[in-house]
Design an enzyme around this catalytic site. Structure first.
Site, PDB file in Angstrom:
ATOM      1  N   ALA A   1       0.831  -1.209   0.000  1.00  0.00           N
ATOM      2  CA  ALA A   1       0.000   0.000   0.000  1.00  0.00           C
ATOM      3  C   ALA A   1       0.866   1.261   0.000  1.00  0.00           C
ATOM      4  O   ALA A   1       0.577   2.217  -0.724  1.00  0.00           O
ATOM      5  CB  ALA A   1      -0.917  -0.005   1.219  1.00  0.00           C
TER       6      ALA A   1
ATOM      7  N   GLU B   1      10.363   3.713   5.962  1.00  0.00           N
ATOM      8  CA  GLU B   1      10.380   2.248   5.930  1.00  0.00           C
ATOM      9  C   GLU B   1      11.386   1.705   6.949  1.00  0.00           C
ATOM     10  O   GLU B   1      12.544   2.144   6.975  1.00  0.00           O
ATOM     11  CB  GLU B   1      10.729   1.757   4.508  1.00  0.00           C
ATOM     12  CG  GLU B   1      11.056   0.287   4.372  1.00  0.00           C
ATOM     13  CD  GLU B   1       9.978  -0.669   4.885  1.00  0.00           C
ATOM     14  OE1 GLU B   1       8.773  -0.402   4.682  1.00  0.00           O
ATOM     15  OE2 GLU B   1      10.334  -1.682   5.518  1.00  0.00           O
ATOM     16  N   ALA B   2      10.945   0.730   7.745  1.00  0.00           N
ATOM     17  CA  ALA B   2      11.832   0.148   8.759  1.00  0.00           C
ATOM     18  C   ALA B   2      12.939  -0.684   8.118  1.00  0.00           C
ATOM     19  O   ALA B   2      14.062  -0.744   8.636  1.00  0.00           O
ATOM     20  CB  ALA B   2      11.016  -0.721   9.712  1.00  0.00           C
TER      21      ALA B   2
ATOM     22  N   HIS C   1      -2.363 -13.486   5.131  1.00  0.00           N
ATOM     23  CA  HIS C   1      -3.369 -12.596   4.551  1.00  0.00           C
ATOM     24  C   HIS C   1      -4.214 -11.953   5.646  1.00  0.00           C
ATOM     25  O   HIS C   1      -5.413 -11.754   5.458  1.00  0.00           O
ATOM     26  CB  HIS C   1      -4.308 -13.392   3.624  1.00  0.00           C
ATOM     27  CG  HIS C   1      -3.625 -14.029   2.456  1.00  0.00           C
ATOM     28  ND1 HIS C   1      -4.046 -15.214   1.899  1.00  0.00           N
ATOM     29  CD2 HIS C   1      -2.559 -13.645   1.749  1.00  0.00           C
ATOM     30  CE1 HIS C   1      -3.253 -15.535   0.891  1.00  0.00           C
ATOM     31  NE2 HIS C   1      -2.338 -14.599   0.778  1.00  0.00           N
TER      32      HIS C   1
HETATM   33  C1  LIG Z   1       5.161 -14.879   2.880  1.00  0.00           C
HETATM   34  C2  LIG Z   1       4.007 -14.215   2.199  1.00  0.00           C
HETATM   35  C3  LIG Z   1       3.481 -14.789   1.039  1.00  0.00           C
HETATM   36  C4  LIG Z   1       2.408 -14.159   0.399  1.00  0.00           C
HETATM   37  N1  LIG Z   1       1.980 -14.635  -0.814  1.00  0.00           N
HETATM   38  C5  LIG Z   1       1.095 -13.898  -1.518  1.00  0.00           C
HETATM   39  C6  LIG Z   1       0.775 -14.243  -2.863  1.00  0.00           C
HETATM   40  O1  LIG Z   1       1.299 -15.207  -3.442  1.00  0.00           O
HETATM   41  N2  LIG Z   1      -0.121 -13.471  -3.528  1.00  0.00           N
HETATM   42  C7  LIG Z   1      -0.718 -12.395  -2.931  1.00  0.00           C
HETATM   43  O2  LIG Z   1      -1.550 -11.748  -3.576  1.00  0.00           O
HETATM   44  N3  LIG Z   1      -0.453 -12.066  -1.657  1.00  0.00           N
HETATM   45  C8  LIG Z   1       0.464 -12.760  -0.962  1.00  0.00           C
HETATM   46  N4  LIG Z   1       0.807 -12.369   0.286  1.00  0.00           N
HETATM   47  C9  LIG Z   1       0.054 -11.266   0.918  1.00  0.00           C
HETATM   48  C10 LIG Z   1       0.406  -9.879   0.412  1.00  0.00           C
HETATM   49  O3  LIG Z   1       1.750  -9.792   0.016  1.00  0.00           O
HETATM   50  C11 LIG Z   1       0.099  -8.888   1.528  1.00  0.00           C
HETATM   51  O4  LIG Z   1      -1.249  -9.042   1.928  1.00  0.00           O
HETATM   52  C12 LIG Z   1       0.310  -7.456   1.117  1.00  0.00           C
HETATM   53  O5  LIG Z   1       1.621  -7.272   0.633  1.00  0.00           O
HETATM   54  C13 LIG Z   1       0.056  -6.554   2.328  1.00  0.00           C
HETATM   55  O6  LIG Z   1       0.351  -5.233   1.999  1.00  0.00           O
HETATM   56  P1  LIG Z   1       0.401  -4.120   3.123  1.00  0.00           P
HETATM   57  O7  LIG Z   1       0.680  -2.856   2.420  1.00  0.00           O
HETATM   58  O8  LIG Z   1      -0.818  -4.226   3.952  1.00  0.00           O
HETATM   59  O9  LIG Z   1       1.631  -4.513   4.080  1.00  0.00           O
HETATM   60  P2  LIG Z   1       3.132  -4.852   3.760  1.00  0.00           P
HETATM   61  O10 LIG Z   1       3.350  -5.076   2.302  1.00  0.00           O
HETATM   62  O11 LIG Z   1       3.517  -5.957   4.680  1.00  0.00           O
HETATM   63  O12 LIG Z   1       3.924  -3.520   4.118  1.00  0.00           O
HETATM   64  C14 LIG Z   1       4.169  -3.044   5.402  1.00  0.00           C
HETATM   65  C15 LIG Z   1       5.489  -2.287   5.400  1.00  0.00           C
HETATM   66  O13 LIG Z   1       5.607  -1.544   6.599  1.00  0.00           O
HETATM   67  C16 LIG Z   1       6.926  -1.682   7.114  1.00  0.00           C
HETATM   68  N5  LIG Z   1       6.877  -1.476   8.566  1.00  0.00           N
HETATM   69  C17 LIG Z   1       6.317  -2.300   9.482  1.00  0.00           C
HETATM   70  N6  LIG Z   1       6.444  -1.761  10.713  1.00  0.00           N
HETATM   71  C18 LIG Z   1       7.058  -0.564  10.558  1.00  0.00           C
HETATM   72  C19 LIG Z   1       7.420   0.464  11.447  1.00  0.00           C
HETATM   73  N7  LIG Z   1       7.157   0.384  12.761  1.00  0.00           N
HETATM   74  N8  LIG Z   1       8.039   1.573  10.952  1.00  0.00           N
HETATM   75  C20 LIG Z   1       8.287   1.685   9.604  1.00  0.00           C
HETATM   76  N9  LIG Z   1       7.964   0.727   8.704  1.00  0.00           N
HETATM   77  C21 LIG Z   1       7.341  -0.383   9.182  1.00  0.00           C
HETATM   78  C22 LIG Z   1       7.321  -3.089   6.725  1.00  0.00           C
HETATM   79  O14 LIG Z   1       8.719  -3.282   6.793  1.00  0.00           O
HETATM   80  C23 LIG Z   1       6.720  -3.198   5.331  1.00  0.00           C
HETATM   81  O15 LIG Z   1       7.609  -2.738   4.349  1.00  0.00           O
HETATM   82  C24 LIG Z   1       1.854 -12.981   0.962  1.00  0.00           C
HETATM   83  C25 LIG Z   1       2.386 -12.421   2.111  1.00  0.00           C
HETATM   84  C26 LIG Z   1       3.480 -13.009   2.728  1.00  0.00           C
HETATM   85  C27 LIG Z   1       4.051 -12.370   3.962  1.00  0.00           C
END
Ligand SMILES: Cc1cc2nc3c(=O)[nH]c(=O)nc-3n(C[C@H](O)[C@H](O)[C@H](O)COP(=O)(O)OP(=O)(O)OC[C@H]3O[C@@H](n4cnc5c(N)ncnc54)[C@H](O)[C@@H]3O)c2cc1C
Length: 534
Positions: free
Chosen positions: A14, A34-35, A471
């Site tokens: 996101a 970003e951490a 997820h």
């Molecule tokens: C192992 C794995 C396999 C997956 N396989 C699939 C797949 O095949 N297909 C699919 O569609 N989805 C898959 N997913 C799910 C999908 O990737 C996630 O649902 C999606 O990326 C979530 O996006 P997000 O923006 O919510 O969080 P994230 O992409 O997790 O981003 C959060 C970010 O915030 C940063 N952060 C966290 N805490 C802090 C802090 N305190 N200070 C600063 N930065 C911080 C993190 O380092 C990270 O970069 C998978 C997820 C994982 C973990």
């Protein structure tokens, strides 16, 4: 102190989308915090580098859960910790969920999130190798492709799926019926397309966009009920940045409720017992966590097919690596799972309620701290899960110390719906492997094994040998009610100038993998923010 219009915390799926959209106006300054570090690990780009990245603390967070299940095991909820976040370490399967998921989200009191609006977001962000259509986009930043399998086993899986009545499809995102096909994946020419590749790197040189790496945000700074900035640590030094318009938390469904709670926004009792001053008593911060519980089936093959022979030996791995290096082809260039299918656990359902992913290899039991190891004998694997579980767990603080572990209650299979559906998901997975032509390839089931038959044994196997789907949603869910953490425009209730944009805002599960849905959700959230600022 540095000052920006927007401070986005978390450069994951996101966060990268938001950084791209919000900084597209040169008059607006954006800080992305970003951490983790830059996404330079070469295994990120190589699709099958996946297994190694999951265990590596420099690219992944490992959040331990409360003990659960019959063996009271603790499992680790893994998330990406680098530019691109989880999209830099995920399985790359590209899935969008069903029309009915988004229409239900809108019916829950969240206008603007229905399928017609979300389809527009999807077709705008997609660069689909199958070309544009009523359902697909081809000019967007997020490349999506599909490859035919490289092993004869895979054609047998597809043929067997059609024997069970599932339609074989080239693009299974075109339909919500029972279907099966080669995985659609965020891969271009044998290289992973993370959210950072798609949305952030192409705009990193914009003068109005600043990216702060290795910067861990501990809390949002609130003044008079308004978010004015963030505080944390950068390379061990204290870090603070101010936001004149908004702070946006995009740290994912585990870290976002943690940061809100550390900032005094959460269930009052939990905050008090953790030693945090209560600013807003918001009972559902960290509650309503829904997650896919994944069943694992493994089989020994009758013939020497699949990838085990190649990928379990050092010589084979070198051969595959050389093929990948010279041509970007072969098993290392394909997604970790080759086939995806969706089916109904009961014929009278109006749409699939289960998903499987099939891989022509099998693994040894995971040992903490080590990468996944391929079995030496020929094997294959199938994972499967209920698409829309309604059991709800929680993620809460245990202390005001940002380094203290969280209390993650998985609460898998807590509802009757989830238990009965899960058993049917598992039995259908077994039926697939017992049906011709696939059945002829199978010597025996190795995991969990034939002794698992009764409903309770199946549930227990799912809890002990299964895995989280990675997820998690719902921990800062949107909705129209006072006790919903964010409103339908994703603004945090109880304070101003603070928004959450990540997987945590979904109150109900989208049917399938979440990277595509979170990308489209962030794109849609940016629409709302740009409209509001105009
Ligand atoms: C192992 C794995 C396999 C997956 N396989 C699939 C797949 O095949 N297909 C699919 O569609 N989805 C898959 N997913 C799910 C999908 O990737 C996630 O649902 C999606 O990326 C979530 O996006 P997000 O923006 O919510 O969080 P994230 O992409 O997790 O981003 C959060 C970010 O915030 C940063 N952060 C966290 N805490 C802090 C802090 N305190 N200070 C600063 N930065 C911080 C993190 O380092 C990270 O970069 C998978 C997820 C994982 C973990």
């Amino acid at each position: 102190m540095p000052r920006f219009d927007y401070v986005i915390v978390g450069a994951g799926t996101a966060g990268c989308v938001l950084a791209n959209r919000l900084s597209s106006d040169p008059g607006v300054s954006v800080l992305l915090v970003e951490a983790g570090d830059a996404d330079t690990n070469p295994l990120i780009a190589m699709p099958r580098g996946f297994g190694e990245l999951l265990g590596d603390p420099t690219t992944a967070w490992h959040y331990p859960t409360r003990p659960f299940g019959p063996s009271r095991q603790v499992e680790y909820w893994v998330r990406g910790k680098t530019l691109g976040g989880s999209s830099s370490i995920n399985g790359m399967v590209y899935n969008r969920g069903n029309r009915a998921d988004y229409d239900a989200l809108e019916r829950l009191g969240n206008p603007g999130w229905g399928w017609d609006d979300m389809l527009r977001a999807y077709t705008t962000i997609e660069d689909n190798a199958l070309g544009a259509s009523e359902y697909r986009g081809a000019d967007g930043p997020l490349h999506v492709s599909t490859v035919d399998g490289t092993d004869p086993l895979l054609e047998d899986v597809l043929a067997t799926g059609t024997q069970l009545g599932w339609r074989r499809m080239r693009d299974y995102n075109e339909s919500d019926e029972e279907r099966i096909g080669y995985a659609m994946a965020t891969i271009r020419n044998g290289r992973r397309v993370s959210a950072a590749n798609a949305f952030l790197h192409p705009v990193m040189d914009r003068p109005n966009l600043t990216v702060a790496l290795r910067t861990l945000v501990g809390r949002v700074v609130l003044e008079g009920g308004q978010a004015i900035g963030v505080q944390g640590r950068q390379d061990g030094q204290s870090f603070e940045a101010l936001a004149t318009r908004e702070v946006i938390l995009a740290t994912g469904s585990i870290a976002t409720p943690k940061i809100l709670q550390l900032s005094g926004i959460g269930p009052a009792d939990t905050l008090r017992s953790a030693g945090v001053d209560v600013v807003v008593d918001s009972p559902n911060v960290g509650a309503r966590a829904r997650e896919h519980r994944v069943f694992l089936l493994q089989f020994r093959l009758a013939d020497d097919l699949g990838y085990n022979g190649l990928l379990s030996t050092q010589a084979g791995q070198q051969e595959a690596a050389e093929q990948y290096r010279t041509s970007r082809r072969g098993p290392l260039a394909t997604p970790p799972c080759d086939i995806v299918g969706f089916f109904k656990t009961h014929p009278e359902l109006d749409r699939p309620d289960a998903q499987i992913q099939v891989m022509p290899f099998s693994v040894l039991p995971l040992e903490p701290g080590k990468p996944l190891q391929i079995e030496p004998e020929p094997g294959m694997m199938c994972i499967g899960f209920i698409l829309r579980p309604d059991s709800e767990g929680s993620i809460h603080l245990t202390s005001a110390d940002p380094d203290a572990p969280l209390d993650i209650d998985t609460n898998y299979f807590a509802t009757e719906h989830d238990r009965t559906t899960a058993v049917e998901v598992f039995r259908t997975m077994r039926r697939l492997f017992a049906t011709a032509p696939l059945a002829q390839r199978i010597e025996r089931e190795t995991v969990p094994g034939d002794e698992v038959q009764a409903d309770q044994e199946i549930i227990d196997a799912g809890l002990t040998i299964g895995a989280p789907g990675y997820h998690t949603i719902g921990t800062c869910a949107m909705g129209p009610n006072d006790d919903d953490v964010v409103d339908p425009r994703l603004r945090v209730r109880g304070v101003t100038n603070l928004r959450v944009v990540d997987a945590s805002v979904l109150p109900i599960m989208v049917s399938g993998n979440l990277n595509g849905p979170v990308s489209a959700l962030a794109w849609r959230a940016a629409d709302f923010m740009v409209e509001a600022a105009a």
